[in-house]
Design an enzyme around this catalytic site. Structure first.
Site, PDB file in Angstrom:
ATOM      1  CB  SER A 184      31.318  65.230  15.668  1.00 38.05           C
ATOM      2  OG  SER A 184      32.470  66.595  15.491  1.00 38.05           O
ATOM      3  CG  HIS A 185      29.964  69.394  12.960  1.00 39.41           C
ATOM      4  ND1 HIS A 185      31.655  68.421  12.969  1.00 39.41           N
ATOM      5  CD2 HIS A 185      30.032  69.324  11.824  1.00 39.41           C
ATOM      6  CE1 HIS A 185      31.002  67.733  11.520  1.00 39.41           C
ATOM      7  NE2 HIS A 185      30.375  68.590  11.545  1.00 39.41           N
ATOM      8  CG  ASP A 193      32.998  69.189  18.732  1.00 36.74           C
ATOM      9  OD1 ASP A 193      33.528  69.097  19.432  1.00 36.74           O
ATOM     10  OD2 ASP A 193      32.626  68.526  17.930  1.00 36.74           O
ATOM     11  CG  ASP A 222      32.551  64.905  19.203  1.00 36.90           C
ATOM     12  OD1 ASP A 222      32.742  66.402  18.549  1.00 36.90           O
ATOM     13  OD2 ASP A 222      33.758  64.286  18.667  1.00 36.90           O
ATOM     14  CG  ASP A 264      36.354  66.266  18.181  1.00 32.86           C
ATOM     15  OD1 ASP A 264      34.708  67.239  17.781  1.00 32.86           O
ATOM     16  OD2 ASP A 264      36.404  65.483  16.710  1.00 32.86           O
ATOM     17  NE  ARG A 265      33.724  69.645  13.681  1.00 35.58           N
ATOM     18  CZ  ARG A 265      33.902  70.261  12.371  1.00 35.58           C
ATOM     19  NH1 ARG A 265      33.377  71.482  11.943  1.00 35.58           N
ATOM     20  NH2 ARG A 265      34.132  68.997  11.643  1.00 35.58           N
ATOM     21  CE  LYS A 310      37.736  68.164  15.223  1.00 36.48           C
ATOM     22  NZ  LYS A 310      38.233  66.881  14.285  1.00 36.48           N
TER      23      LYS A 310
HETATM   24  C1  G16 Z   1      35.988  65.655  11.181  1.00 34.57           C
HETATM   25  C2  G16 Z   1      37.098  65.225  11.564  1.00 34.57           C
HETATM   26  C3  G16 Z   1      37.975  66.747  10.987  1.00 34.57           C
HETATM   27  C4  G16 Z   1      37.710  67.039   9.604  1.00 34.57           C
HETATM   28  C5  G16 Z   1      36.359  67.748  10.272  1.00 34.57           C
HETATM   29  C6  G16 Z   1      35.554  68.006   8.462  1.00 34.57           C
HETATM   30  O1  G16 Z   1      35.807  66.744  12.688  1.00 34.57           O
HETATM   31  O2  G16 Z   1      38.082  65.203  12.589  1.00 34.57           O
HETATM   32  O3  G16 Z   1      39.206  65.983  11.073  1.00 34.57           O
HETATM   33  O4  G16 Z   1      38.891  67.806   9.205  1.00 34.57           O
HETATM   34  O5  G16 Z   1      35.673  66.317  10.062  1.00 34.57           O
HETATM   35  O6  G16 Z   1      35.638  67.027   7.971  1.00 34.57           O
HETATM   36  P1  G16 Z   1      34.707  67.056   6.405  1.00 34.57           P
HETATM   37  O7  G16 Z   1      35.566  68.550   5.924  1.00 34.57           O
HETATM   38  O8  G16 Z   1      34.519  66.002   5.085  1.00 34.57           O
HETATM   39  O9  G16 Z   1      33.246  67.361   7.007  1.00 34.57           O
HETATM   40  P2  G16 Z   1      34.652  66.127  13.079  1.00 34.57           P
HETATM   41  O10 G16 Z   1      34.460  66.849  13.959  1.00 34.57           O
HETATM   42  O11 G16 Z   1      33.249  65.918  12.243  1.00 34.57           O
HETATM   43  O12 G16 Z   1      34.797  64.454  13.864  1.00 34.57           O
END
Ligand code: G16
Length: 552
Positions: free
Chosen positions: A122-123, A286, A288, A290-291, A385
């Site tokens: 992800s990010h 981000d 991938d 989704d953000r 998302k």
């Molecule tokens: C993931 C989840 C999100 C979550 C985020 C932050 O996002 O898909 O639903 O809000 O992590 O999680 P944490 O606060 O536990 O770090 P992504 O974009 O990283 O897949």
């Protein structure tokens, strides 16, 4: 169709001992790349997935990733293991590039699809010394629910070995069909289907006219997966000048950057909008895809507010004209959307952090829109998302309202009041120090109600737990909540997506009614809560840090 000359021989590889550290976090298994490069580490997790995901044998799987270092190798391993497990069909994409929301769409629209494997952290940054990750999605196109993630983890704990075939790598440089034993590998364009979906949801003619009428925008793909999607949408279809999409080529290390669309890691974009005058609108996604982060000229849109604005204006947007069934937000997300839902007289659900918790609500038709403070917004069009969807949604609203982002926000707050909101992250805290901080506060909770704090009084202090209204499953230990009499609140959570040490997240919120002070700087508006949080939890004392590493 190309076929491997002979049916490949299945090889069973024994593990010296099962891996004990493959518990998925908030979204999939994320680890530093060198951890994934240990012999058998990736294969162990994939074996557990292939043994656990219902319907794998003979079924269809979608596979792709955000293009980070390790993506190509992982796809090769998945194809060879899928063949050994007699998966009927694997759909992957040219060069393995597939955003998470596009993967969700592909899973949902491919007949017989039992789920997907998305290669992304992800990010988190990418590269040989950075992070890699494997996300697993189910047949509805959404992130694996907790029960499935737990079952995969349980399988890794006792795994004796894995099955794989040895064969030459399938070329992914162009669309095509290949056969690996009994498994068909279909390489498709990962962009086109998603773009067609966006054209169904948004009025591209209206957008083209609006954006061509003197509303300059810039989009930062941060050298991650959305580059090809954004170029196709903004530059090819909406006719914006070449260069509208910055950093549009996906790179294995994201150009050395951190593909996290926030004010810290997308600073050049933020500076262009918050200090310069060249653009009326800016956005970033981000790693991938989704953000999303939304910016106007001199205006940062808080993600919680973004969800509220999208909800308030949804019926102006082509795909949402029929109205909304309901909305949902994660618990730490501000209650800005609750105020809109109340006015619209639609249900508003509060779930734990993690997109997986929205899945049952979306599948049951209880909600149309959902979002999180962590720069995630989406709808029932997929089960993830969706960063570019959010950008197009915002532009569609602006195309109807014909005003600046800042004016739209001012009007919103003048109607619903303002939920001042901020998240303070303390990253790479020593694990034991973070556990001690969290545990100490947790033990204090029963004694806190009635105590003064931040010029206010504590009304309720608890640890959030959730019962899914659709399937009745429960999830406990989802963050510590300190709710004050005025309606302000502070939440403490430990992140489930970091890979180094622990990340403490402190979420702060204060409500100001629509006749109050609506134009304060959020950090100023929240200053008493920020001080109160430190006083209550001893953040400086436990972490040794005097300021957060990231403030959003
Ligand atoms: C993931 C989840 C999100 C979550 C985020 C932050 O996002 O898909 O639903 O809000 O992590 O999680 P944490 O606060 O536990 O770090 P992504 O974009 O990283 O897949």
């Amino acid at each position: 169709m190309t076929a491997s000359a002979t049916t490949p021989q299945v090889r069973h590889v024994s593990l010296a001992a099962p891996f004990q550290d493959q518990k998925p976090g908030t979204s999939g298994l994320r680890r530093p790349t060198p951890v994934f490069q240990q012999p058998h580490y990736l294969e162990s997790f994939l074996e557990a997935v292939l043994q656990t995901l219902p319907g794998v044998q003979g079924g269809t799987l979608v596979v792709g990733g955000d293009g980070r270092y390790g993506n190509r190798r992982a796809i090769d391993v998945i194809l060879r293991m899928a063949c050994a497990h007699r998966v009927g069909r694997v759909i992957t994409t040219t060069n393995g590039i597939l955003s998470t929301p596009a993967a969700s769409h592909l899973i949902r629209t491919s007949p017989g699809c039992v789920g997907g494997i998305i290669l992304s952290a992800s990010h988190n940054p990418g590269g040989p010394e950075e992070d890699f990750g494997v996300k697993v999605n189910g047949a509805n196109g959404g992130p694996a629910p907790e029960q499935l993630s737990n079952a995969i983890h349980q399988a890794t704990l006792t795994l004796q070995g894995y099955a794989v075939v040895e064969t030459a790598a399938i070329p992914l440089d162009r669309p095509g069909h290949h056969r690996l034993g009994t498994t068909v590998v279909e390489v498709v364009d990962g962009v086109e289907d998603f773009v067609v979906l966006m054209q169904k949801l948004f009025d591209f003619d209206q957008l083209r006219e609006f954006l061509g009428s003197g509303f300059p925008i810039t989009f930062d793909a941060l050298h991650a997966v959305t580059g090809p999607y954004a170029r196709r949408i903004f530059e090819d279809l909406l006719g914006l000048p070449a260069g509208t999409v910055r950093h549009g080529a996906p790179l294995e290390d994201f150009g050395g950057g951190h593909p996290d669309p926030n004010l810290t890691y997308a600073k050049p974009l933020a500076d262009a909008l918050l200090q310069g005058d060249e653009f009326s609108f800016g956005a970033a996604c981000d790693g991938d895809g989704d953000r999303n982060m939304i910016l106007g000229r001199r205006c940062f849109v808080n993600p919680s507010d973004s969800l509220a604005v999208i909800t308030a204006h949804a019926t102006q947007v082509k795909g949402y004209g029929q109205g909304l069934a309901g909305v949902a937000r994660s618990m730490p997300t501000s209650a800005a959307v609750d105020a809109v839902a109340e006015t619209l007289a639609i249900p508003c659900y509060e779930t734990p952090t993690g997109w997986k918790f929205f899945g049952t609500l979306l599948d049951a038709g209880k909600i149309t829109l959902c979002g999180e403070e962590s720069f995630g917004t989406g709808s029932d069009h997929v089960r993830e998302k969706d960063g570019l969807w959010a950008v197009l949604f915002w532009l569609s609203i602006l195309a109807t309202e014909r005003c600046s982002v800042a004016t739209l926000m001012e009007r919103h707050w003048a109607t619903y009041g303002r939920h001042y909101y901020s998240r303070h992250d303390y990253e790479e805290v020593e694990q034991t120090a973070a556990a001690e901080l969290y545990g100490t506060l947790q033990r204090q909770l029963p004694r806190l109600a009635g105590q003064p704090l931040a010029g206010d009084r504590i009304r309720q202090a608890d640890e959030f737990s959730y019962t899914d209204p659709v399937d009745g499953s429960t999830s406990s230990r989802q963050g510590l909540r300190i709710l004050l009499e005025s309606g302000s609140r502070m939440i403490f959570r430990l992140s489930g997506t970091g890979t180094r040490g622990a990340t403490l997240r402190l979420y702060l919120e204060r409500y100001e009614p629509n006749n109050g002070a609506l134009n304060l700087d959020p950090q100023t508006a929240l200053a008493p809560l920020i001080r109160g949080a430190d006083q209550l939890a001893g953040i400086r004392q436990h972490t040794g840090m005097s300021t957060p590493t990231v403030i959003t």
